[in-house]
Motif scaffolding. Structure first.
Motif, PDB file in Angstrom:
ATOM      1  N   GLN B 237      33.206  92.238 -54.416  1.00  0.00           N
ATOM      2  CA  GLN B 237      33.393  93.352 -53.487  1.00  0.00           C
ATOM      3  C   GLN B 237      32.695  94.619 -53.986  1.00  0.00           C
ATOM      4  N   GLU B 238      32.804  94.868 -55.289  1.00  0.00           N
ATOM      5  CA  GLU B 238      32.449  96.201 -55.801  1.00  0.00           C
ATOM      6  C   GLU B 238      31.165  96.295 -56.617  1.00  0.00           C
ATOM      7  N   GLU B 239      30.657  95.197 -57.089  1.00  0.00           N
ATOM      8  CA  GLU B 239      29.572  95.313 -58.077  1.00  0.00           C
ATOM      9  C   GLU B 239      28.219  94.769 -57.641  1.00  0.00           C
ATOM     10  N   VAL B 240      28.057  94.369 -56.392  1.00  0.00           N
ATOM     11  CA  VAL B 240      26.759  93.836 -55.958  1.00  0.00           C
ATOM     12  C   VAL B 240      25.709  94.943 -56.047  1.00  0.00           C
ATOM     13  N   ARG B 241      24.631  94.631 -56.722  1.00  0.00           N
ATOM     14  CA  ARG B 241      23.524  95.591 -56.831  1.00  0.00           C
ATOM     15  C   ARG B 241      22.212  94.867 -56.551  1.00  0.00           C
ATOM     16  N   PHE B 242      21.355  95.516 -55.785  1.00  0.00           N
ATOM     17  CA  PHE B 242      20.042  94.920 -55.496  1.00  0.00           C
ATOM     18  C   PHE B 242      19.088  96.024 -55.098  1.00  0.00           C
ATOM     19  N   VAL B 243      17.789  95.692 -55.104  1.00  0.00           N
ATOM     20  CA  VAL B 243      16.761  96.628 -54.659  1.00  0.00           C
ATOM     21  C   VAL B 243      15.963  95.897 -53.595  1.00  0.00           C
ATOM     22  N   SER B 244      15.642  96.596 -52.501  1.00  0.00           N
ATOM     23  CA  SER B 244      14.800  95.927 -51.510  1.00  0.00           C
ATOM     24  C   SER B 244      13.408  96.550 -51.516  1.00  0.00           C
ATOM     25  N   TYR B 245      12.434  95.760 -51.122  1.00  0.00           N
ATOM     26  CA  TYR B 245      11.036  96.208 -51.143  1.00  0.00           C
ATOM     27  C   TYR B 245      10.373  95.812 -49.840  1.00  0.00           C
ATOM     28  N   ASN B 246       9.710  96.773 -49.205  1.00  0.00           N
ATOM     29  CA  ASN B 246       8.987  96.551 -47.944  1.00  0.00           C
ATOM     30  C   ASN B 246       9.894  95.958 -46.864  1.00  0.00           C
ATOM     31  N   ILE B 247      11.185  96.336 -46.926  1.00  0.00           N
ATOM     32  CA  ILE B 247      12.158  95.685 -46.061  1.00  0.00           C
ATOM     33  C   ILE B 247      12.185  96.312 -44.664  1.00  0.00           C
ATOM     34  N   ASP B 248      11.575  97.494 -44.539  1.00  0.00           N
ATOM     35  CA  ASP B 248      11.525  98.124 -43.211  1.00  0.00           C
ATOM     36  C   ASP B 248      10.330  97.663 -42.384  1.00  0.00           C
ATOM     37  N   ALA B 249       9.423  96.936 -43.019  1.00  0.00           N
ATOM     38  CA  ALA B 249       8.248  96.437 -42.282  1.00  0.00           C
ATOM     39  C   ALA B 249       8.665  95.276 -41.382  1.00  0.00           C
ATOM     40  N   ASP B 250       7.810  94.946 -40.438  1.00  0.00           N
ATOM     41  CA  ASP B 250       8.070  93.767 -39.596  1.00  0.00           C
ATOM     42  C   ASP B 250       7.533  92.549 -40.320  1.00  0.00           C
ATOM     43  N   TYR B 251       8.294  92.097 -41.267  1.00  0.00           N
ATOM     44  CA  TYR B 251       7.798  91.018 -42.129  1.00  0.00           C
ATOM     45  C   TYR B 251       8.019  89.648 -41.496  1.00  0.00           C
ATOM     46  N   THR B 252       7.130  88.734 -41.890  1.00  0.00           N
ATOM     47  CA  THR B 252       7.278  87.361 -41.400  1.00  0.00           C
ATOM     48  C   THR B 252       7.892  86.465 -42.471  1.00  0.00           C
ATOM     49  N   ALA B 253       7.937  86.968 -43.689  1.00  0.00           N
ATOM     50  CA  ALA B 253       8.526  86.161 -44.766  1.00  0.00           C
ATOM     51  C   ALA B 253       9.328  87.065 -45.685  1.00  0.00           C
ATOM     52  N   LEU B 254      10.341  86.469 -46.312  1.00  0.00           N
ATOM     53  CA  LEU B 254      11.199  87.199 -47.237  1.00  0.00           C
ATOM     54  C   LEU B 254      11.145  86.521 -48.606  1.00  0.00           C
ATOM     55  N   ILE B 255      10.972  87.341 -49.642  1.00  0.00           N
ATOM     56  CA  ILE B 255      11.009  86.798 -51.002  1.00  0.00           C
ATOM     57  C   ILE B 255      12.290  87.272 -51.675  1.00  0.00           C
ATOM     58  N   VAL B 256      12.951  86.366 -52.377  1.00  0.00           N
ATOM     59  CA  VAL B 256      14.055  86.752 -53.246  1.00  0.00           C
ATOM     60  C   VAL B 256      13.608  86.421 -54.671  1.00  0.00           C
ATOM     61  N   SER B 257      13.596  87.418 -55.521  1.00  0.00           N
ATOM     62  CA  SER B 257      13.095  87.220 -56.876  1.00  0.00           C
ATOM     63  C   SER B 257      13.702  88.285 -57.778  1.00  0.00           C
ATOM     64  N   TYR B 258      13.816  87.992 -59.090  1.00  0.00           N
ATOM     65  CA  TYR B 258      14.431  88.957 -60.002  1.00  0.00           C
ATOM     66  C   TYR B 258      13.641  89.033 -61.310  1.00  0.00           C
ATOM     67  N   GLY B 259      13.938  90.035 -62.101  1.00  0.00           N
ATOM     68  CA  GLY B 259      13.319  90.177 -63.422  1.00  0.00           C
ATOM     69  C   GLY B 259      11.813  90.362 -63.328  1.00  0.00           C
ATOM     70  N   THR B 260      11.093  89.945 -64.368  1.00  0.00           N
ATOM     71  CA  THR B 260       9.633  90.061 -64.393  1.00  0.00           C
ATOM     72  C   THR B 260       9.010  89.416 -63.166  1.00  0.00           C
ATOM     73  N   MET B 261       9.573  88.274 -62.748  1.00  0.00           N
ATOM     74  CA  MET B 261       9.016  87.550 -61.608  1.00  0.00           C
ATOM     75  C   MET B 261       8.974  88.432 -60.354  1.00  0.00           C
TER      76      MET B 261
END
Lengths: 250, 355, 178
Positions: B237-261
């Protein structure tokens, strides 16, 4: 006339869960008496092992941690390093200390960690139902050596105190027993020394106590005392193996 | 405070001290030994405790013992070492002690290699030791973030009385980047008198404290597990943290990735944009709790035809991505596990060949 | 804009330090920087390389397939990495130890006998600073005075090496302008 004998403050009112003829109760009481006599109860942290004494904390009235199997010396190291003002002891059986936790006890002793270990050796795994331990005697029958310990396959029993006394760092190493009143007084003296050395901020101290397990040995309490005296004590010789005084003389 | 160019491993070490953690136990292992090397001189300088233990197994219990006294403590290791510590981590979680573990991941299984990897995702996120427990898992993507997450980890561990893991790949540990340390000091936890075996003398109450994990009565053990679960639910409930990138664009694909990757993916997304292809990204900063809702929302956006789990593991995070996407679009996996970090060019090709 | 410099050579040639000094100089100038080492098994076999990434916005991928520039301190490094440099980049060649060229005509090849110059200055170990200075003078990737300041700061704790390394900077600059 005042009271001449009473339950130590460090000992709780809990009823014992140990078997008839087991010596854990006597050893618990000696530890509690020593802690009372040294006046260190409120700054003591005990560490319970995995084995019959896993519930040891039920019998004491000061802070306690419960370890994983064999890891009590590592926990004691952690406590003593970050809180050197606390009085810390581990209470361990022979399966816990001499088998799965042999690495932790050797390295703690060798680093000269400033805690005390009470090592209760009854030559068998008690809590899990009488399996062979590294300390089991040659030809001793257990549930995993039904024909008796075969030393050609299992080696000879490990003598921990002798082994640890090859290390230069530990302050105090002693082997005692509590099977008869005369031994009990000597055992208490050794336990008291082991704690006193910790109060004096000396390196690692350990007292091994040769103990009984009538239930898993398949003996009456009386038979188990005789067997301890005639068999175990012949192999596990009582005495002080290392003390600050003996080290200074050497 | 000025920026300092530091290796991730050193930044983690320094950040821990600045978070008020002056107790460190560890065993050397590549690629994170710089943490121990740094702290071996730095901790004595600030009056702290540094001890090199005899094994990772022992180290995890040194951490347990110190933590059970209510003292801030942490350790660092890399994959095979974390496997050994997993026993201790299970006990620490069960005993509800706060402690911080850092895993600078290398390739596995077995000895594997010493190059960057993310193959301990399941071990960290799903619990590498026995029993029903969870760690709060923080995944930094830069040296700066590694330092910030280290500082965050201690109060989080104390808030939940639970182990927190910082899960970085080898590159996060080895890379040098500018880092700026926060001056903010973190207050000591206030409730430790209630549970810590700190010696009765240090407390007002006359009650002795007991740190234990054995519950022989089934009802009591079940109760204990329900209590732990409620804690993990609260983290979700309280600790979810994430960063989104280019998420306001009309994207056709979504990547989920973390760390150096995720940084490689970010560059790939920039390059794809230049070619007229829009791709959005969710970068989880917490792997447990996983940003399920963010991933679901992002995958549900109109026009998003496919989602990717791009990770340096063989599809471990993929399971969490699929679980989160709930079938709104197909989910594909791409990754490498040998220690080579996939390049932006590879990610570009993967995206192009799937849309 | 983003630029990447790969430093490569034998272990012990001060490769990682050259990269670190460049990264620090660029950081001082206000750029975003990253220093990415090779820490794989090769570091035990004798060759070492690292890549410094310098940009005007946060650095994405630290994994660089084609760097803008290369500083090659020994022959295996040149042979391995010359072909991956982007067209238009500077390829520095330590001609004291490398008798061949890059074999490319779309890059700016800079041959400097860095090891020899350092030897003449009295310490072969300063070859990496000669090379770094020559490379910076040619590529202008950071301001030369900032570089000198950073080199000086790097040796602040080993003060007796400062004159040697300052001389190495100057000799490197001279060699690059020849």
């Amino acid at each position: 006339m005042g009271k001449t004998y009473q339950k130590p403050e460090a000992l709780s009112d809990a009823y014992t869960h140990y078997c008839p003829g087991c010596t854990h109760g006597i050893i618990h009481r000696l530890v509690a008496e020593v802690i009372d006599e040294l006046g260190i109860r409120r700054k003591t942290v005990g560490i319970a092992p995995v084995g019959c004494a896993v519930l040891a904390y039920n019998y004491f009235t000061f802070d306690f941690q419960e370890s994983a199997h064999g890891r009590a010396p590592a926990m004691a190291t952690g406590i003593k390093r970050v809180r050197p003002d606390l009085m810390v002891f581990t209470y361990q059986g022979d399966g816990d200390l001499a088998s799965i936790g042999i690495s932790e006890i050797i390295h703690s002793a060798n680093r000269g960690e400033k805690f005390t270990t009470i090592f209760v050796n009854n030559a068998i795994y008690g809590m899990t139902g009488g399996q062979m331990a590294p300390t089991t005697m040659p030809e001793q029958r257990t549930t995993t050596s039904p024909a008796g310990r075969d030393v050609s396959k299992q080696g000879m029993p490990i003598r921990m105190v002798e082994m640890l006394s090859t290390l230069a760092t530990p302050a105090y190493l002693s082997r005692q027993t509590v099977i008869r009143p005369k031994y009990v007084m000597r055992a208490k003296k050794a336990i008291k020394k082991a704690f006193e050395y910790q109060v004096e901020d000396r390196c690692f101290s350990l007292v091994e106590l040769i103990s009984t397990c009538p239930t898993n040995w398949g003996m009456t309490p009386q038979e188990s005392i005789d067997w301890t005296e005639n068999t175990l004590l012949k192999y596990y010789k009582l005495g002080e193996y290392k003390s600050p005084e003996s080290t200074e003389e050497a | 405070m000025a920026k300092i160019l530091m290796k991730g491993n050193e930044a983690i070490a320094e950040a821990a001290i600045r978070a008020g953690c002056l107790n460190y136990f560890a065993y050397p292992i590549t690629p994170q030994s710089e943490v121990a090397e740094y702290l071996s001189w730095r901790l004595p300088e600030v009056g702290g405790v540094f001890l090199q233990g005899e094994s990772e197994v022992a180290v995890s219990y040194m951490v347990f013992g110190a933590s059970a006294c209510g003292e801030r403590v942490f350790t660092t290791s890399s994959s095979p070492g974390i496997s050994l510590m997993s026993e201790g981590i299970s006990y620490i979680a069960a005993a509800q002690c706060p402690a911080v573990f850092v895993n600078i991941m290398r390739g596995g299984p077995g000895l594997g290699g010493i190059l960057p990897s993310q193959a301990d995702y399941n071990q960290s996120v799903k619990g590498g030791g026995h029993g029903d427990y969870r760690m709060l898992v923080l995944a930094p993507a830069s040296v700066q973030e590694a330092a910030e997450m280290t500082m965050m980890a201690f109060p989080l561990a104390e808030k939940y009385r639970n182990p927190v893991m910082i899960l970085g790949d080898g590159l996060i540990g080895q890379m040098m980047e500018p880092v700026e340390f926060s001056e903010e000091l973190i207050a000591e936890p206030s409730n430790k008198d209630e549970w810590a075996t700190s010696g009765m003398d240090t407390r007002k109450s006359d009650k002795r404290n007991l740190v234990k994990t054995l519950y022989l009565v089934p009802e009591e053990l079940n109760e204990h597990n329900l209590f732990l679960k409620a804690k993990y639910d609260r983290m979700e409930q309280e600790e979810v943290r994430f960063v989104s990138y280019n998420i306001d664009a009309d994207y056709t694909a979504l990547i989920v990735s973390y760390g150096t990757m995720s940084r490689v993916c970010q560059t790939a997304i920039d390059n794809l944009k230049d070619e007229g292809i829009e791709v959005g990204m969710i970068r989880p900063q917490t792997l447990f709790p996983f940003p399920e809702k963010a991933v679901l929302d992002a995958a549900s956006k109109e026009g998003c035809k496919v989602a990717f789990s791009i990770e340096m593991s063989m599809g471990q995070m993929l399971e969490d991505v699929e679980r989160s996407v709930k079938g709104r679009c197909p989910v594909r996996w791409y990754g490498k596990c040998g220690g080579e970090v996939p390049t932006p060019e590879e990610v570009v090709d993967v995206v192009k060949s799937n849309i | 804009m983003q630029s990447e410099v790969m430093f490569a050579g034998f272990g012990g040639q001060g490769i990682l330090l050259s990269g670190k000094i460049l990264a620090e100089a660029a950081m001082d100038e206000g750029y975003e920087v990253g220093w990415v080492p090779s820490y794989g098994p090769e570091m035990r076999g004798g060759t070492a390389y690292c890549t410094v990434v310098i940009g005007d916005r946060p650095i994405g991928s630290p994994i660089i397939k084609n760097p803008m520039h290369l500083v090659a301190m020994n022959r295996p490094s040149l042979e391995k990495f010359a072909r991956i440099v982007k067209p238009g980049g500077v390829v520095f060649i330590n001609s004291s130890l490398i008798s061949v060229g890059s074999g490319r005509d779309d890059i700016d090849e800079l041959k400097v006998p860095a090891t020899e110059i350092a030897k003449n200055l009295g310490n072969e170990r300063a070859a990496n600073i000669v090379a770094l200075a020559a490379f910076v003078a040619r590529s202008k990737i950071v301001d030369f005075e900032v570089l000198k300041k950073t080199v000086k700061a790097e040796f602040a704790k080993k003060e007796k090496f400062i004159p040697l390394n300052m001389a190495a900077c100057e000799e490197g600059r001279k060699a690059a302008s020849k």
